[in-house]
Scaffold this motif. Structure first.
Motif, PDB file in Angstrom:
ATOM      1  N   SER A  67       0.469  -1.045   0.703  1.00 36.62           N
ATOM      2  CA  SER A  67      -0.097  -0.139   0.100  1.00 36.62           C
ATOM      3  C   SER A  67       1.308   1.284   0.141  1.00 36.62           C
ATOM      4  O   SER A  67       0.652   2.593  -0.250  1.00 36.62           O
ATOM      5  N   ARG A  68       1.905   0.856   0.114  1.00 37.36           N
ATOM      6  CA  ARG A  68       2.904   2.520   0.776  1.00 37.36           C
ATOM      7  C   ARG A  68       3.585   2.288  -0.847  1.00 37.36           C
ATOM      8  O   ARG A  68       4.725   1.785  -1.273  1.00 37.36           O
ATOM      9  N   ARG A  69       3.818   3.345  -1.872  1.00 33.36           N
ATOM     10  CA  ARG A  69       4.564   3.242  -2.910  1.00 33.36           C
ATOM     11  C   ARG A  69       5.876   3.657  -2.763  1.00 33.36           C
ATOM     12  O   ARG A  69       6.688   3.240  -3.468  1.00 33.36           O
ATOM     13  N   ASP A  70       6.443   4.386  -1.488  1.00 29.75           N
ATOM     14  CA  ASP A  70       7.073   4.246  -1.494  1.00 29.75           C
ATOM     15  C   ASP A  70       7.969   3.762   0.157  1.00 29.75           C
ATOM     16  O   ASP A  70       9.205   4.430   0.124  1.00 29.75           O
ATOM     17  N   ALA A  71       7.662   2.266  -0.509  1.00 36.38           N
ATOM     18  CA  ALA A  71       8.584   1.607   0.799  1.00 36.38           C
ATOM     19  C   ALA A  71       9.566   1.599   0.262  1.00 36.38           C
ATOM     20  O   ALA A  71      10.224   1.316  -1.115  1.00 36.38           O
ATOM     21  N   VAL A  72      11.004   1.140   0.989  1.00 35.13           N
ATOM     22  CA  VAL A  72      11.761   0.828   0.514  1.00 35.13           C
ATOM     23  C   VAL A  72      12.392  -0.402   0.845  1.00 35.13           C
ATOM     24  O   VAL A  72      12.125  -1.378   1.299  1.00 35.13           O
ATOM     25  N   PRO A  73      13.143  -0.522   0.167  1.00 33.56           N
ATOM     26  CA  PRO A  73      13.348  -2.080  -0.202  1.00 33.56           C
ATOM     27  C   PRO A  73      13.964  -2.648   0.538  1.00 33.56           C
ATOM     28  O   PRO A  73      13.540  -3.759   1.222  1.00 33.56           O
ATOM     29  N   ALA A  74      14.528  -2.483   1.987  1.00 34.91           N
ATOM     30  CA  ALA A  74      14.683  -2.436   3.118  1.00 34.91           C
ATOM     31  C   ALA A  74      13.814  -2.652   3.782  1.00 34.91           C
ATOM     32  O   ALA A  74      13.712  -4.445   4.216  1.00 34.91           O
ATOM     33  N   HIS A  75      12.787  -2.452   3.705  1.00 31.08           N
ATOM     34  CA  HIS A  75      11.038  -3.604   4.593  1.00 31.08           C
ATOM     35  C   HIS A  75      10.823  -3.885   3.717  1.00 31.08           C
ATOM     36  O   HIS A  75      10.177  -4.841   4.599  1.00 31.08           O
ATOM     37  N   ARG A  76      11.092  -3.720   2.141  1.00 33.31           N
ATOM     38  CA  ARG A  76       9.947  -4.681   1.804  1.00 33.31           C
ATOM     39  C   ARG A  76      11.021  -6.799   1.596  1.00 33.31           C
ATOM     40  O   ARG A  76      10.741  -7.560   1.959  1.00 33.31           O
ATOM     41  N   LEU A  77      12.194  -6.377   2.123  1.00 29.75           N
ATOM     42  CA  LEU A  77      13.137  -7.204   1.979  1.00 29.75           C
ATOM     43  C   LEU A  77      12.881  -7.821   3.819  1.00 29.75           C
ATOM     44  O   LEU A  77      12.972  -9.440   4.335  1.00 29.75           O
ATOM     45  N   PHE A  78      12.519  -7.079   4.704  1.00 29.81           N
ATOM     46  CA  PHE A  78      12.338  -7.670   6.094  1.00 29.81           C
ATOM     47  C   PHE A  78      11.269  -8.312   5.700  1.00 29.81           C
ATOM     48  O   PHE A  78      11.062  -9.682   6.841  1.00 29.81           O
ATOM     49  N   VAL A  79       9.758  -8.006   5.408  1.00 25.40           N
ATOM     50  CA  VAL A  79       8.596  -8.753   4.582  1.00 25.40           C
ATOM     51  C   VAL A  79       8.769 -10.781   4.377  1.00 25.40           C
ATOM     52  O   VAL A  79       8.581 -10.900   5.136  1.00 25.40           O
ATOM     53  N   VAL A  80       9.584 -10.088   3.678  1.00 30.12           N
ATOM     54  CA  VAL A  80      10.456 -11.267   2.315  1.00 30.12           C
ATOM     55  C   VAL A  80      11.104 -12.341   3.652  1.00 30.12           C
ATOM     56  O   VAL A  80      10.370 -13.825   4.080  1.00 30.12           O
ATOM     57  N   GLY A  81      11.756 -11.782   4.868  1.00 30.78           N
ATOM     58  CA  GLY A  81      12.871 -12.277   5.638  1.00 30.78           C
ATOM     59  C   GLY A  81      12.092 -13.937   6.889  1.00 30.78           C
ATOM     60  O   GLY A  81      11.729 -14.171   7.186  1.00 30.78           O
ATOM     61  N   VAL A  82      10.830 -13.021   7.399  1.00 25.85           N
ATOM     62  CA  VAL A  82       9.500 -12.311   8.424  1.00 25.85           C
ATOM     63  C   VAL A  82       8.622 -13.585   7.700  1.00 25.85           C
ATOM     64  O   VAL A  82       8.543 -15.179   8.169  1.00 25.85           O
ATOM     65  N   SER A  83       7.899 -13.580   6.181  1.00 31.20           N
ATOM     66  CA  SER A  83       7.407 -14.543   5.834  1.00 31.20           C
ATOM     67  C   SER A  83       7.822 -15.819   5.786  1.00 31.20           C
ATOM     68  O   SER A  83       7.185 -17.148   5.968  1.00 31.20           O
ATOM     69  N   LEU A  84       9.330 -15.573   5.350  1.00 32.20           N
ATOM     70  CA  LEU A  84      10.069 -16.886   5.006  1.00 32.20           C
ATOM     71  C   LEU A  84      10.231 -17.797   5.935  1.00 32.20           C
ATOM     72  O   LEU A  84      10.079 -19.000   6.226  1.00 32.20           O
ATOM     73  N   ALA A  85      10.795 -17.256   7.223  1.00 24.37           N
ATOM     74  CA  ALA A  85      11.216 -17.744   8.857  1.00 24.37           C
ATOM     75  C   ALA A  85       9.362 -18.740   9.144  1.00 24.37           C
ATOM     76  O   ALA A  85       9.478 -19.058  10.137  1.00 24.37           O
ATOM     77  N   VAL A  86       8.558 -17.982   9.483  1.00 24.22           N
ATOM     78  CA  VAL A  86       7.802 -17.801  10.338  1.00 24.22           C
ATOM     79  C   VAL A  86       6.466 -19.621   8.733  1.00 24.22           C
ATOM     80  O   VAL A  86       6.378 -20.529   9.943  1.00 24.22           O
ATOM     81  N   ALA A  87       6.838 -19.606   7.271  1.00 23.52           N
ATOM     82  CA  ALA A  87       6.638 -20.596   7.587  1.00 23.52           C
ATOM     83  C   ALA A  87       7.281 -21.641   7.556  1.00 23.52           C
ATOM     84  O   ALA A  87       6.766 -22.951   7.451  1.00 23.52           O
ATOM     85  N   VAL A  88       8.913 -21.861   7.899  1.00 25.83           N
ATOM     86  CA  VAL A  88       9.698 -22.374   8.064  1.00 25.83           C
ATOM     87  C   VAL A  88       9.200 -23.429   9.304  1.00 25.83           C
ATOM     88  O   VAL A  88       8.826 -24.461   9.851  1.00 25.83           O
ATOM     89  N   HIS A  89       9.341 -22.267  11.139  1.00 19.95           N
ATOM     90  CA  HIS A  89       8.499 -22.568  12.596  1.00 19.95           C
ATOM     91  C   HIS A  89       7.148 -22.796  11.941  1.00 19.95           C
ATOM     92  O   HIS A  89       7.004 -24.271  12.336  1.00 19.95           O
ATOM     93  N   LEU A  90       6.382 -22.832  10.910  1.00 18.96           N
ATOM     94  CA  LEU A  90       5.351 -23.681  11.170  1.00 18.96           C
ATOM     95  C   LEU A  90       5.074 -24.729  10.307  1.00 18.96           C
ATOM     96  O   LEU A  90       4.836 -26.086  10.386  1.00 18.96           O
ATOM     97  N   CYS A  91       6.554 -25.032   8.963  1.00 19.78           N
ATOM     98  CA  CYS A  91       6.532 -26.251   8.485  1.00 19.78           C
ATOM     99  C   CYS A  91       6.701 -27.788   9.473  1.00 19.78           C
ATOM    100  O   CYS A  91       6.320 -29.127   9.911  1.00 19.78           O
ATOM    101  N   PHE A  92       7.450 -26.671  11.033  1.00 21.28           N
ATOM    102  CA  PHE A  92       8.379 -27.959  11.958  1.00 21.28           C
ATOM    103  C   PHE A  92       7.252 -27.990  12.740  1.00 21.28           C
ATOM    104  O   PHE A  92       6.795 -28.839  13.561  1.00 21.28           O
ATOM    105  N   ASP A  93       5.524 -27.488  13.333  1.00 20.65           N
ATOM    106  CA  ASP A  93       4.840 -27.257  13.915  1.00 20.65           C
ATOM    107  C   ASP A  93       3.526 -28.007  13.263  1.00 20.65           C
ATOM    108  O   ASP A  93       2.759 -28.333  13.805  1.00 20.65           O
ATOM    109  N   PHE A  94       3.811 -28.763  11.936  1.00 22.02           N
ATOM    110  CA  PHE A  94       3.063 -30.089  11.511  1.00 22.02           C
ATOM    111  C   PHE A  94       3.118 -30.811  12.419  1.00 22.02           C
ATOM    112  O   PHE A  94       1.803 -31.399  11.437  1.00 22.02           O
TER     113      PHE A  94
END
Length: 195
Positions: A67-94
């Motif tokens: 929703s933020r057109r002016d979002a800096v790449p660092a914030h975008r990559l932070f979200v990538v990192g969070v999302s990847l790690a949550v997915a890994v955590h949930l794979c073990f919780d499965f």
């Protein structure tokens, strides 16, 4: 690639750092409910809460970044990192010892769900978290960095959990990664044709 995102080596060093920070947050976020016990009433937040063990945080962060057109790449990559790690955590919780008690997803006020709902929620969350991550990746170098960070996250989780079913979690993650990379690639191709 967006105009303000130059493909300089320092961009990727900063990007890798933000990915790593997101990975640390993402690996610990699903279990934040354990740290908040006693501060929040148990009918609202218990371990394996739907609020923390699932796609909600990743989707909200994705929406915020998109929703933020002016979002800096660092914030975008932070979200990538969070999302990847949550997915890994949930794979073990499965792969709990059994699908009962605290292995089941908790919905505030409602209580514990069924095994089928819990399994479905975790699978949906794994796929959506990975999809969000790969949809935010802009080029092949960021994809390589993301896969590298995904492997770091997987290694950390495997060592931390000393899970007897680690091989199953790895297989689930590999399958989910293939599906979501293909989905994200297809969405990009359709978007490129429309542009």
């Amino acid at each position: 690639m967006y105009p303000h995102e130059r493909a300089l080596p320092q961009h990727y060093i900063v990007g890798a750092t933000w990915l790593l920070l997101g990975l640390v947050v993402g690996l610990h976020f699903p279990d934040v409910d354990l740290r908040l016990q006693g501060l929040i009433p148990s009918r609202v937040l218990l371990h394996r809460s739907i609020l923390t063990h699932g796609l909600i945080a990743s989707v909200m962060l994705f929406w915020l970044i998109r929703s933020r057109r002016d979002a800096v790449p660092a914030h975008r990559l932070f979200v990538v990192g969070v999302s990847l790690a949550v997915a890994v955590h949930l794979c073990f919780d499965f792969f709990p010892r059994g699908w009962s008690g605290f292995a089941l997803i908790h919905i505030p006020i409602y209580g514990r769900t069924t095994a089928l709902f819990s399994q479905s929620w975790l699978i949906l969350s794994i796929i959506l978290c990975l999809y969000v991550a790969f949809l935010l990746v802009r080029n092949i170098i960021e994809l390589a960095l993301s896969i590298g960070h995904l492997l770091i996250s997987l290694t950390v989780s495997a060592v931390k959990n000393k899970h007897p079913t680690t091989h199953l979690a790895v297989m689930l993650l590999a399958l989910a990664v293939i599906v979501t990379v293909l989905m994200a690639h297809r969405v990009r191709k359709v978007a490129a044709r429309r542009a």
